[in-house]
Design a protein around this motif. Sequence first.
Motif, PDB file in Angstrom:
ATOM      1  N   PRO A 196      14.503   8.761  -8.377  1.00 40.09           N
ATOM      2  CA  PRO A 196      13.128   9.247  -8.288  1.00 40.09           C
ATOM      3  C   PRO A 196      12.510   8.997  -6.910  1.00 40.09           C
ATOM      4  O   PRO A 196      12.628   7.907  -6.345  1.00 40.09           O
ATOM      5  N   TYR A 224       9.389   8.828  -6.202  1.00 45.62           N
ATOM      6  CA  TYR A 224       8.223   7.942  -6.239  1.00 45.62           C
ATOM      7  C   TYR A 224       8.607   6.483  -6.069  1.00 45.62           C
ATOM      8  O   TYR A 224       7.804   5.696  -5.606  1.00 45.62           O
ATOM      9  N   ALA A 243       8.612   6.173  -2.406  1.00 43.61           N
ATOM     10  CA  ALA A 243       7.229   6.291  -1.924  1.00 43.61           C
ATOM     11  C   ALA A 243       6.468   4.988  -2.142  1.00 43.61           C
ATOM     12  O   ALA A 243       5.700   4.558  -1.265  1.00 43.61           O
ATOM     13  N   VAL A 244       6.660   4.342  -3.269  1.00 44.34           N
ATOM     14  CA  VAL A 244       5.985   3.072  -3.543  1.00 44.34           C
ATOM     15  C   VAL A 244       6.423   2.011  -2.538  1.00 44.34           C
ATOM     16  O   VAL A 244       5.593   1.270  -2.002  1.00 44.34           O
TER      17      VAL A 244
END
Length: 70
Positions: free
Chosen positions: A17, A19, A22-23
């Motif tokens: 993923p 994200y 991104a986190v």
Amino acid sequence: MINHLSLEFLAVAGEFPVYFVAVYVVGFIAAVVIGSIAWYSSKRPVGWEDAEKPNFIPEVKTKENEENKE
């Protein structure tokens, strides 16, 4: 057999993923920014007492700073 394992790894890696990455990226940037503000706002090490603070670092008000200005 090695080709089969590497292709299987690539298939699994493609499903990672975005994200999650991104986190971690946003967290790293936040840690660097917050750490820079804290470092520039702290007491200066020996030899750095007269160093100027960059303009983009906000002024952090403390009791010690207010006592020194008076």
